[in-house]
Enzyme design. Structure first.
Site, mmCIF file in Angstrom:
data_model
loop_
_atom_site.group_PDB
_atom_site.id
_atom_site.type_symbol
_atom_site.label_atom_id
_atom_site.label_comp_id
_atom_site.label_asym_id
_atom_site.label_seq_id
_atom_site.Cartn_x
_atom_site.Cartn_y
_atom_site.Cartn_z
ATOM 1 N N SER A 123 25.342 34.415 44.933
ATOM 2 C CA SER A 123 24.701 35.706 45.179
ATOM 3 C C SER A 123 24.747 36.587 43.944
ATOM 4 O O SER A 123 24.122 37.636 43.936
ATOM 5 C CB SER A 123 25.347 36.415 46.370
ATOM 6 O OG SER A 123 26.731 36.259 46.369
ATOM 7 N N HIS A 144 19.155 31.333 48.043
ATOM 8 C CA HIS A 144 20.139 32.343 48.449
ATOM 9 C C HIS A 144 19.953 32.739 49.903
ATOM 10 O O HIS A 144 19.052 33.498 50.257
ATOM 11 C CB HIS A 144 20.018 33.571 47.522
ATOM 12 C CG HIS A 144 21.061 34.609 47.780
ATOM 13 N ND1 HIS A 144 20.836 35.951 47.646
ATOM 14 C CD2 HIS A 144 22.354 34.494 48.162
ATOM 15 C CE1 HIS A 144 21.930 36.624 47.931
ATOM 16 N NE2 HIS A 144 22.868 35.760 48.263
ATOM 17 N N GLU A 156 16.192 33.942 49.509
ATOM 18 C CA GLU A 156 15.610 34.232 48.196
ATOM 19 C C GLU A 156 15.564 32.922 47.404
ATOM 20 O O GLU A 156 16.594 32.263 47.232
ATOM 21 C CB GLU A 156 16.474 35.260 47.442
ATOM 22 C CG GLU A 156 16.416 36.657 48.044
ATOM 23 C CD GLU A 156 17.328 37.664 47.333
ATOM 24 O OE1 GLU A 156 16.946 38.833 47.255
ATOM 25 O OE2 GLU A 156 18.419 37.283 46.864
ATOM 26 N N ASN A 194 20.319 42.406 46.773
ATOM 27 C CA ASN A 194 21.558 43.054 46.338
ATOM 28 C C ASN A 194 21.317 44.112 45.271
ATOM 29 O O ASN A 194 22.163 44.954 45.026
ATOM 30 C CB ASN A 194 22.576 42.018 45.848
ATOM 31 C CG ASN A 194 23.315 41.401 47.031
ATOM 32 O OD1 ASN A 194 23.433 42.021 48.090
ATOM 33 N ND2 ASN A 194 23.779 40.185 46.872
HETATM 34 P P1 NAI Z 1 34.033 30.344 51.376
HETATM 35 O O1 NAI Z 1 35.266 30.698 50.648
HETATM 36 O O2 NAI Z 1 33.938 30.642 52.831
HETATM 37 O O3 NAI Z 1 33.754 28.777 51.174
HETATM 38 C C1 NAI Z 1 33.780 28.136 49.941
HETATM 39 C C2 NAI Z 1 34.167 26.685 50.176
HETATM 40 O O4 NAI Z 1 33.967 25.968 48.970
HETATM 41 C C3 NAI Z 1 35.629 26.491 50.573
HETATM 42 O O5 NAI Z 1 35.690 25.737 51.766
HETATM 43 C C4 NAI Z 1 36.234 25.740 49.386
HETATM 44 O O6 NAI Z 1 37.200 24.792 49.790
HETATM 45 C C5 NAI Z 1 35.025 25.054 48.804
HETATM 46 N N1 NAI Z 1 35.133 24.745 47.388
HETATM 47 C C6 NAI Z 1 35.587 25.557 46.405
HETATM 48 N N2 NAI Z 1 35.494 24.926 45.224
HETATM 49 C C7 NAI Z 1 34.970 23.704 45.448
HETATM 50 C C8 NAI Z 1 34.609 22.601 44.632
HETATM 51 N N3 NAI Z 1 34.799 22.651 43.318
HETATM 52 N N4 NAI Z 1 34.087 21.523 45.220
HETATM 53 C C9 NAI Z 1 33.913 21.464 46.541
HETATM 54 N N5 NAI Z 1 34.229 22.481 47.384
HETATM 55 C C10 NAI Z 1 34.734 23.585 46.835
HETATM 56 O O7 NAI Z 1 32.855 31.030 50.563
HETATM 57 P P2 NAI Z 1 31.409 31.528 51.098
HETATM 58 O O8 NAI Z 1 31.509 32.920 51.564
HETATM 59 O O9 NAI Z 1 30.856 30.481 51.996
HETATM 60 O O10 NAI Z 1 30.588 31.565 49.729
HETATM 61 C C11 NAI Z 1 30.117 30.406 49.100
HETATM 62 C C12 NAI Z 1 29.041 30.769 48.102
HETATM 63 O O11 NAI Z 1 27.981 31.455 48.757
HETATM 64 C C13 NAI Z 1 29.491 31.669 46.967
HETATM 65 O O12 NAI Z 1 28.779 31.319 45.820
HETATM 66 C C14 NAI Z 1 29.079 33.041 47.446
HETATM 67 O O13 NAI Z 1 28.871 33.957 46.391
HETATM 68 C C15 NAI Z 1 27.767 32.711 48.131
HETATM 69 N N6 NAI Z 1 27.322 33.665 49.159
HETATM 70 C C16 NAI Z 1 28.215 34.237 50.028
HETATM 71 C C17 NAI Z 1 27.768 35.105 51.013
HETATM 72 C C18 NAI Z 1 28.733 35.715 51.983
HETATM 73 O O14 NAI Z 1 28.365 36.708 52.625
HETATM 74 N N7 NAI Z 1 29.921 35.166 52.168
HETATM 75 C C19 NAI Z 1 26.342 35.451 51.140
HETATM 76 C C20 NAI Z 1 25.476 34.725 50.232
HETATM 77 C C21 NAI Z 1 25.975 33.908 49.263
#
Ligand code: NAI
Length: 507
Positions: A123, A144, A156, A194
């Site tokens: 994001s 996105h 997006e 954003n």
């Molecule tokens: P989260 O922390 O809930 O999940 C991330 C997952 O990725 C975890 O389960 C972790 O174990 C795994 N992970 C981390 N490094 C890894 C790797 N090298 N290889 C494989 N798995 C790995 O995070 P969330 O909130 O789901 O965010 C994920 C992405 O989405 C980020 O880039 C965030 O900026 C983006 N995003 C988040 C939003 C939100 O509201 N939470 C909205 C839109 C985008």
């Protein structure tokens, strides 16, 4: 271009909040989806979460038992990255860190077919920067989704400098085939949503910083008078001040300190204090056990007048007159510049100047200003401000008469542009700059704000309805009042205000 064929397998990397939601969406559309995470427990949790969400849909009658079973079976938990080798679209949703994401994609590029599409759910990171270390940067685009992905319609599609337009087009059509509302965006800080949403928080924080009213009052004004689904303070409490403040900071820094995006000291204080909102039990509001929710402040009931005089055209506020008439107030119409005489007061729509300054400039001390309402025929609440020169008697006559028409009146201290008006004008200003800078078309930016934030209306369409000349005047008055770069008027708004072209037609 066409959407990806359902025979193409999707890989989602990162099974957290976003990854599991995206896997849910792709599996429901009919694809086989590999769900991979470096943490096996996250995969199990992710799949269990998808099962729970699908079960909920069955309960609501939106999914049959057979579709439930088939959709769930299409989500294939994967514990080894090699399992993803035959995927045609890989969607990364891991931790928000450029180097870690680049490292993952380097591994994936070695593994998958050259034609495979590489997508990131980042994001805040630049797609251009991310792709710079890729063997095939043309295959990378941002995809996105918004949280929660199964429920939020917007996606997006973000193109970096190297992104192949055909890849972006395929992702656009695929997102649409998955039941989403896609928009194209270029890789710029905050992409569309954003970035364009910043003034929704920033203007409210600014009005709060000037101590014009309480958070509960300001929230109620934007919710009830303008139909935003949540007020800015309750929304920041929900998002978490750490997260919302970090996004504001990152957009501010990424635009080299553009004053438009200056973060708020109030939010910094809350973040430093650990008052992060709902999740920590305290933010603008207190969520701890037994805490009472503060109510918006309204003016106490006072008496009304029997008749009012409208001078000229009230523009968007005209439907107020029918409400007054329905309440038994006699409305007399004469020529004029667009105001209403109520008892001893003159009432007009704000134009971005303070009431005090306008009262002095126009020689009418008893001046009361109206804030914006999305629909004056139905709004249950209106924000008003009064000039410092205005007498109590005149003020009460205005308040009582509007109250008689069934409108709750919330008084704001005399801030320029009140709250709803300056918020909507600044949203439109930001959206217009997004168009000028080619971040998205006017249509896509309005669509993004409606479906990514559930705004009741796209900011550009809204500005057009208010009159672009009027919006330009409000912004220019804010600019003059504060003397700040932050309120500079977008070149597109200036152009449409004088040239008569439609704001929403630009691409
Ligand atoms: P989260 O922390 O809930 O999940 C991330 C997952 O990725 C975890 O389960 C972790 O174990 C795994 N992970 C981390 N490094 C890894 C790797 N090298 N290889 C494989 N798995 C790995 O995070 P969330 O909130 O789901 O965010 C994920 C992405 O989405 C980020 O880039 C965030 O900026 C983006 N995003 C988040 C939003 C939100 O509201 N939470 C909205 C839109 C985008």
């Amino acid at each position: 271009m066409a959407a990806l064929d359902l025979s193409i397998k999707i890989a989602v990397i990162g099974a957290g909040a976003m990854g599991s939601g995206i896997a849910h969406v792709a599996a429901r559309a009919g694809h086989t989806v590999y769900l991979y995470d470096m943490n096996a427990e996250a995969v199990a949790r992710g799949k269990a979460g998808i099962e729970k969400d699908l079960r909920f849909l069955v309960g609501k009658g939106k999914l049959t038992e057979a579709d439930f079973a088939a959709t769930l079976a299409r989500v294939v938990p994967s514990s080894r990255i090699e399992d993803l080798a035959d995927a045609g679209l890989l969607i990364e949703a891991i931790v928000e860190n450029l180097e870690i994401k680049q490292k993952l994609f380097r591994q994936l590029e070695e593994l998958v077919a050259e034609s495979a599409i590489l997508a990131t759910n980042t994001s805040s990171l630049s797609i251009t920067a991310m792709g710079a270390t890729f063997a095939r940067p043309a295959q990378l685009a941002g995809l996105h989704f918004f949280n929660p992905a199964p429920r939020m319609a917007l996606v997006e599609i973000v193109s970096g400098l190297a992104t192949d337009p055909a890849i972006a087009a395929t992702l656009y059509d695929t997102a649409r085939a998955w039941g989403k509302v896609p928009v194209h965006a270029t890789s710029t800080p905050g992409f569309i949503v954003n970035r364009v949403a910043r003034p929704y928080y920033a203007e409210a924080l600014r009005v709060l910083a000037e101590r014009a009213a309480t958070p509960a009052t300001l929230d109620a004004i934007l919710r009830e008078a303008c139909n935003f689904p949540m007020g800015p303070f309750e929304l920041m409490d929900l998002i978490g001040h750490d997260v919302n403040y970090a996004v504001t900071r990152s957009v501010f820094d990424a635009y080299f300190g553009d004053k438009r995006f200056t973060p708020s000291l109030i939010q910094q204080e809350l973040t430093l204090a650990g008052r992060l909102g709902r999740k920590s039990g305290q933010g603008f509001y207190d969520y701890r056990e037994g805490a009472a929710k503060p109510q918006p402040v309204v003016e106490p009931a006072v008496g009304r007048v029997e008749s009012v005089t409208v001078r000229g055209d009230l523009g968007i506020a005209t439907p107020l007159l029918a409400r007054l008439e329905a309440a038994g107030v006699r409305v007399t119409r004469t020529e004029g510049k667009g105001d209403v005489l109520i008892g001893g007061a003159r009432v007009a729509l704000s134009d971005g100047r303070t009431a005090t300054r306008r009262a002095a400039e126009e020689g009418t001390p008893n001046l009361v200003l109206l804030d914006l309402a999305r629909d004056y025929a139905a709004t249950p609440r209106l924000a008003l401000s009064r000039a410092d020169q205005c007498g109590d008697g005149a003020w009460h006559e205005v308040v009582g008469t509007l109250q008689a028409a069934g409108i709750a009146i919330s008084r704001l201290d005399d801030v320029a542009g009140l709250l709803a008006l300056r918020t909507v004008c600044m949203l439109a200003n930001e959206a217009a700059d997004g168009v000028v800078q080619g971040i998205g078309t006017a249509h896509d930016i309005d669509t993004a704000m409606r479906y990514g934030t559930n705004y009741p209306e796209g900011p550009l369409g809204w500005a057009e309805r208010l009159g672009v000349g009027f919006v330009a005047r409000v912004l220019a008055n804010l600019r003059e009042h504060y003397g700040e770069e932050r309120y500079r008027v977008s070149p597109l708004i200036q152009r449409c205000a004088v040239g008569g072209r439609s704001l929403t037609g630009f691409s």
